[in-house]
Design an enzyme around this catalytic site. Structure first.
Site, PDB file in Angstrom:
ATOM      1  N   ILE A 138      -2.276   2.624  -6.166  1.00 28.93           N
ATOM      2  CA  ILE A 138      -1.616   2.755  -7.486  1.00 28.93           C
ATOM      3  C   ILE A 138      -0.407   3.074  -7.504  1.00 28.93           C
ATOM      4  O   ILE A 138      -0.093   3.989  -6.809  1.00 28.93           O
ATOM      5  CB  ILE A 138      -2.750   3.129  -8.587  1.00 28.93           C
ATOM      6  N   ASP A 139       0.341   2.903  -8.561  1.00 26.94           N
ATOM      7  CA  ASP A 139       1.840   3.621  -8.808  1.00 26.94           C
ATOM      8  C   ASP A 139       1.803   4.976  -9.105  1.00 26.94           C
ATOM      9  O   ASP A 139       0.711   5.516  -9.351  1.00 26.94           O
ATOM     10  CB  ASP A 139       2.570   2.872  -9.905  1.00 26.94           C
ATOM     11  N   LYS A 140       2.964   5.818  -8.778  1.00 30.75           N
ATOM     12  CA  LYS A 140       2.972   7.286  -8.768  1.00 30.75           C
ATOM     13  C   LYS A 140       2.517   7.756 -10.118  1.00 30.75           C
ATOM     14  O   LYS A 140       1.829   8.706 -10.314  1.00 30.75           O
ATOM     15  CB  LYS A 140       4.361   7.544  -8.569  1.00 30.75           C
ATOM     16  N   THR A 142       0.697   5.931 -12.498  1.00 36.60           N
ATOM     17  CA  THR A 142      -0.406   5.226 -13.053  1.00 36.60           C
ATOM     18  C   THR A 142      -1.600   6.285 -12.388  1.00 36.60           C
ATOM     19  O   THR A 142      -1.580   6.816 -11.295  1.00 36.60           O
ATOM     20  CB  THR A 142      -0.709   3.867 -12.254  1.00 36.60           C
ATOM     21  N   ARG A 239       2.152  -4.052 -15.523  1.00 30.43           N
ATOM     22  CA  ARG A 239       3.451  -3.736 -16.024  1.00 30.43           C
ATOM     23  C   ARG A 239       4.280  -4.927 -16.311  1.00 30.43           C
ATOM     24  O   ARG A 239       4.839  -5.138 -17.450  1.00 30.43           O
ATOM     25  CB  ARG A 239       4.138  -2.774 -15.074  1.00 30.43           C
TER      26      ARG A 239
END
Length: 303
Positions: A138-140, A142, A239
């Site tokens: 998962i993104d930094k 998130t 997103r």
């Protein structure tokens, strides 16, 4: 440096060079061959070519494969929020501002560094030295639930569920704007942005299938608190899809072009629920990562 050369036979001419070499070099992926072409490590008749070049009879192709660079990834003591752990898997509640795995030039302070300290040598090796144990990410900025695999069998078992989209992945997030429909399905392919290569975008020409289910949980004057369930798992999927609907995630510095007066650190998105079949017990398991305090605080302010 590992060097190879090939002379094109007549029955293989007019084939793209990346495809041609992937057939003759089965240990090298097509993506790795394309990178070698881009780095001009592959020459046709002593001249660099693009991946789209179609080989011709008697072409001499020289391939130079650089020695692999060994990254020095070191274990680091880290306060991990562990939701569940056994001999096969680990479920982590990832906080904001934590990168999941190292990348060139950024080899410290990642979740992987913390996992190496916590799990010692008990992490899957399938994704190489930079991503031990990591089967998805998962993104930094998130937050939320992430599966880590402690052996190769578990990694393959979970990866197969990801491949067929059978893993339950539910997120909650706050969007800019008031979503009108109570629920809906966004079925729009996602690929690299045609102009800004750092961004993904809805791309009907070159994108891959992407499906997101959304449901409104609460509406406010200017914002919406919603649940998102992934059917596929493309990069930045939620997103990109919400920005495509003109309801970008609050705080999203990449896809939300409204400047918020709120002091935020990245997108308001949280991976709340993860569910999967356990590799050993073969039973379905589901875990929830508590909604982070920053998001609870925003919801209280908006209410």
């Amino acid at each position: 440096m590992d060097n190879h050369y090939f002379i094109v036979d007549s029955d293989l001419q007019d084939i793209r060079i990346d495809r041609y070499l992937s057939m003759l070099m089965p240990d090298s992926s097509r993506a790795s061959i394309q990178k070698l072409l881009k780095d001009e490590e592959i020459l046709v008749n002593n001249t660099p070519v693009k991946a789209s070049y179609k080989v011709q009879e008697n072409d001499r192709i020289d391939v130079s494969i650089p020695e692999p660079v060994t990254a020095d990834i070191v274990p680091e003591k880290m306060d991990l929020d562990i939701l569940y752990e056994d001999d096969d898997v680990l479920i982590i509640n990832k906080p904001k501002n934590l990168v999941v795995h190292p990348a060139p030039g950024h080899y410290t302070g990642t979740l992987v560094n913390g996992l190496m300290e916590h799990c010692k040598n008990h992490l899957s090796n399938i994704n190489g030295v930079l991503r031990p144990g990591i089967v998805h990410r998962i993104d930094k900025d998130t937050t939320g639930a992430l599966i880590v695999c402690k052996n190769d069998f578990s990694h393959n078992f979970i990866a197969e569920q990801l491949k067929v989209h059978s893993i339950t992945r539910k997120y909650v997030g706050i969007t800019e704007g008031v979503i009108k429909d109570d629920s809906g399905i966004i079925d729009a392919p996602i690929g690299r942005h045609p102009v800004n290569r750092k961004e993904m975008a809805v791309n009907t020409k070159n994108g891959k299938s992407a499906v997101t289910h959304y449901k409104v949980l609460q509406r406010f004057q200017k914002y919406t608190y919603a649940q998102f369930q992934l059917e596929t798992g493309r990069t930045h999927q939620i997103r990109v899809h919400m920005a495509h609907l003109n309801y970008p995630l609050l705080g999203d510095e990449l896809y939300n072009h409204h400047r918020s007066k709120l002091k935020l650190q990245g997108q308001c998105l949280h991976a709340k629920t993860i569910g999967f079949i356990h590799p050993t017990t073969k039973e379905y398991m589901e875990f929830e990562a508590p909604v982070p305090e920053y998001m609870k605080h925003l919801l209280e302010i908006f209410d």
